[in-house]
Design a protein around this motif. Structure first.
Motif, PDB file in Angstrom:
ATOM      1  N   ALA A  14      -0.370 -70.713  59.715  1.00 57.79           N
ATOM      2  CA  ALA A  14      -1.045 -71.125  60.948  1.00 57.79           C
ATOM      3  C   ALA A  14      -0.557 -72.507  61.380  1.00 57.79           C
ATOM      4  O   ALA A  14      -0.070 -73.295  60.566  1.00 57.79           O
ATOM      5  CB  ALA A  14      -2.557 -71.149  60.743  1.00 57.79           C
ATOM      6  N   ASN A  16      -1.416 -76.211  63.510  1.00 55.38           N
ATOM      7  CA  ASN A  16      -2.483 -77.077  64.021  1.00 55.38           C
ATOM      8  C   ASN A  16      -1.959 -78.387  64.591  1.00 55.38           C
ATOM      9  O   ASN A  16      -2.731 -79.312  64.845  1.00 55.38           O
ATOM     10  CB  ASN A  16      -3.518 -77.368  62.921  1.00 55.38           C
ATOM     11  N   SER A  48       5.058 -67.398  67.156  1.00 54.33           N
ATOM     12  CA  SER A  48       4.235 -67.654  68.329  1.00 54.33           C
ATOM     13  C   SER A  48       4.299 -69.145  68.621  1.00 54.33           C
ATOM     14  O   SER A  48       3.839 -69.955  67.816  1.00 54.33           O
ATOM     15  CB  SER A  48       2.783 -67.221  68.062  1.00 54.33           C
ATOM     16  N   ASP A  52      -2.456 -73.028  67.028  1.00 55.71           N
ATOM     17  CA  ASP A  52      -3.567 -72.126  66.725  1.00 55.71           C
ATOM     18  C   ASP A  52      -4.910 -72.825  66.827  1.00 55.71           C
ATOM     19  O   ASP A  52      -5.821 -72.364  67.501  1.00 55.71           O
ATOM     20  CB  ASP A  52      -3.399 -71.536  65.317  1.00 55.71           C
ATOM     21  N   SER A  53      -5.041 -73.952  66.116  1.00 53.46           N
ATOM     22  CA  SER A  53      -6.345 -74.592  66.005  1.00 53.46           C
ATOM     23  C   SER A  53      -6.234 -76.091  66.220  1.00 53.46           C
ATOM     24  O   SER A  53      -5.179 -76.690  65.998  1.00 53.46           O
ATOM     25  CB  SER A  53      -6.964 -74.309  64.630  1.00 53.46           C
ATOM     26  N   GLY A  63      -6.433 -76.251  70.044  1.00 59.22           N
ATOM     27  CA  GLY A  63      -6.272 -74.817  69.907  1.00 59.22           C
ATOM     28  C   GLY A  63      -5.793 -74.177  71.194  1.00 59.22           C
ATOM     29  O   GLY A  63      -6.277 -74.507  72.283  1.00 59.22           O
ATOM     30  N   SER A  64      -4.794 -73.276  71.073  1.00 58.69           N
ATOM     31  CA  SER A  64      -4.197 -72.516  72.176  1.00 58.69           C
ATOM     32  C   SER A  64      -3.257 -73.339  73.041  1.00 58.69           C
ATOM     33  O   SER A  64      -2.740 -72.823  74.044  1.00 58.69           O
ATOM     34  CB  SER A  64      -5.264 -71.854  73.052  1.00 58.69           C
ATOM     35  N   ALA A 179       5.590 -68.089  62.370  1.00 54.85           N
ATOM     36  CA  ALA A 179       4.168 -67.753  62.319  1.00 54.85           C
ATOM     37  C   ALA A 179       3.879 -66.585  61.387  1.00 54.85           C
ATOM     38  O   ALA A 179       2.761 -66.448  60.894  1.00 54.85           O
ATOM     39  CB  ALA A 179       3.660 -67.439  63.724  1.00 54.85           C
ATOM     40  N   ILE A 229      -4.222 -67.059  57.523  1.00 56.21           N
ATOM     41  CA  ILE A 229      -4.046 -67.902  58.707  1.00 56.21           C
ATOM     42  C   ILE A 229      -5.138 -68.975  58.740  1.00 56.21           C
ATOM     43  O   ILE A 229      -5.620 -69.375  59.793  1.00 56.21           O
ATOM     44  CB  ILE A 229      -3.989 -67.089  60.019  1.00 56.21           C
ATOM     45  N   SER A 231      -6.393 -72.726  58.586  1.00 55.50           N
ATOM     46  CA  SER A 231      -5.745 -73.859  59.237  1.00 55.50           C
ATOM     47  C   SER A 231      -6.620 -75.103  59.136  1.00 55.50           C
ATOM     48  O   SER A 231      -7.797 -75.079  59.527  1.00 55.50           O
ATOM     49  CB  SER A 231      -5.493 -73.523  60.712  1.00 55.50           C
ATOM     50  N   TRP A 245      -4.404 -67.776  68.142  1.00 56.50           N
ATOM     51  CA  TRP A 245      -4.890 -67.684  66.766  1.00 56.50           C
ATOM     52  C   TRP A 245      -5.678 -66.402  66.540  1.00 56.50           C
ATOM     53  O   TRP A 245      -5.432 -65.663  65.582  1.00 56.50           O
ATOM     54  CB  TRP A 245      -5.745 -68.911  66.466  1.00 56.50           C
ATOM     55  N   LYS A 248      -3.637 -63.234  66.306  1.00 59.37           N
ATOM     56  CA  LYS A 248      -3.062 -62.935  64.997  1.00 59.37           C
ATOM     57  C   LYS A 248      -4.053 -62.142  64.146  1.00 59.37           C
ATOM     58  O   LYS A 248      -3.679 -61.174  63.470  1.00 59.37           O
ATOM     59  CB  LYS A 248      -2.680 -64.231  64.282  1.00 59.37           C
TER      60      LYS A 248
END
Length: 383
Positions: A14, A16, A48, A52-53, A63-64, A179, A229, A231, A245, A248
């Motif tokens: 993951a 971050n 990806s 993720d976080s 995140g994202s 990823a 995953i 994180s 995230w 996944k």
């Protein structure tokens, strides 16, 4: 994942954090990974290009958040020697290609696969993944920042096929990996562990694989796919946004959800807010039209030595999970029961399980206790 590839390692992949530099540069990142099986392997890598976080309070990475533009100049898999010193066994490096090309320009938020690559990994040796990345000024590729659980190295320039370790320096807190590191394998179930640093295994011994997800993977054996995953700093409200995230986690036939510590702590969420976020996550997983019949294991929130208002939120949420879990929860695993001190101090982790006298992250001994309890419990479930 695609074409029956499942995660080849229990190491979390993951992200971050995001790389941000003032100038363009080219650097090679090399990581040693213990795979779940050895021998003749058909590997494939998926990436990806997104965070993720959220890290910390989100000043740098949320995140994202999309990654930027960057270039994979070259990538190789190789076989480790008997030392994790930046070197590989001479002659063992094999190119990883992308649609037949050795290099790949990566666009913001892009998702992409490598071609398959075949390697013979002898028993007792680790896979070494190396790739050279050229990044532009500003924000570029995403990665995981934390105290590393595996040996990782960096070198300036395009050194992905370099056999000697002299040019590499050890990385302390930067894990730069695809990823998903997969191998072609038929499995009974694909279990994805969606969590924070406690799931990731932070503070356990480097290269020790003694955190509980890794021990669960060992206990279940390779007939079960395990994708970690977890994180560092992650929180449920990151996953509830239904971004990269959570996407996944939707690949699994079983999803183990282990979130809440950071929501209570740095996130300052109320019990109602946290339970609502967990409900959203479970609902999104269950209603995924691309994979039906997914089962959700909801973990109680691990003890983290909370006090006052945060202790009350921890107690309220765990009581709700135990007695009236969010709709869509198939089963509940009580990790808090394994790690907690006896009542009335059950909000505190047992001192013997702390990574040090000040840090309530579970240590390797805790990893064994949780894994043993989970494996016994899991085999009794009708999942």
């Amino acid at each position: 994942m695609a074409d029956e590839y499942v995660s080849a390692t229990a190491v979390s992949t993951a992200t971050n954090f995001i790389m941000e530099q003032e100038t363009t540069y080219t650097r090679t990142y090399r990581t040693y990974l213990r795979l779940r099986e050895t021998g003749q392997l058909d590997l494939k890598f998926w990436h990806s290009n997104a965070v993720d976080s959220t890290w910390d309070v989100g000043n740098t990475a949320k995140g994202s958040m999309s990654g930027g533009e960057w270039v994979i100049e070259s990538a190789y898999v190789a076989v480790s020697g008997h030392k994790r010193d930046g070197s590989i066994i001479p002659g063992s490096a094999i190119k990883v290609t992308f649609d037949g090309e050795v290099s790949k320009e990566v666009a913001p938020a892009e998702k992409f696969w490598s071609d398959s690559v075949h390697i013979d990994l002898p028993a007792g040796h680790e896979l070494v993944f190396s790739w050279t990345i050229s990044a532009y000024a500003g924000k570029s590729f995403t990665y995981n920042t934390e105290g590393l659980l595996v040996s990782a190295f960096e070198a300036e320039g395009n050194k992905a096929d370099e056999e000697e370790g002299a040019l590499f320096t050890s990385s302390e807190n930067r894990l730069v990996l695809p990823a998903f590191i997969g191998y072609k394998k038929q499995v009974r179930e694909e279990i994805i562990f969606l969590g924070d640093s406690i799931t990731q295994g932070v503070r356990t011994r480097k290269d020790g694989y003694e955190y509980w997800v890794s021990r669960i993977a060992d206990g279940l054996g390779p007939d079960y796919g395990i994708w970690n995953i977890g994180s560092g700093w992650a929180r449920a409200y990151d996953a509830a946004t239904d971004g990269p995230w959570l996407a996944k986690s939707k690949q699994g036939s079983i999803v183990a959800l282990v979130l809440g510590v950071n929501d209570i702590d740095i996130g300052s969420r109320s019990a109602a807010e946290l339970l609502n976020d967990l409900s959203i996550i479970i609902r999104k997983i269950k209603r995924n039209p691309e994979r039906t019949g997914v089962r959700v294991i909801l973990f109680t929130i691990p003890p983290f030595n909370f006090a006052e208002e945060r202790e009350e939120v921890w107690r309220t949420v765990n009581e709700a999970i135990r007695t009236h879990p969010p709709e869509g929860t198939d089963v509940v695993f009580d990790i808090a029961e394994v790690l907690s001190c006896p009542a009335p101090e059950e909000h505190r982790i047992m001192p013997k399980f702390m990574s040090n006298e000040f840090d309530p992250h579970p240590n390797g001994e805790a990893g064994k206790e949780v894994a043993d309890a989970f494996l016994e419990w899991f085999r009794e479930q009708n999942l």
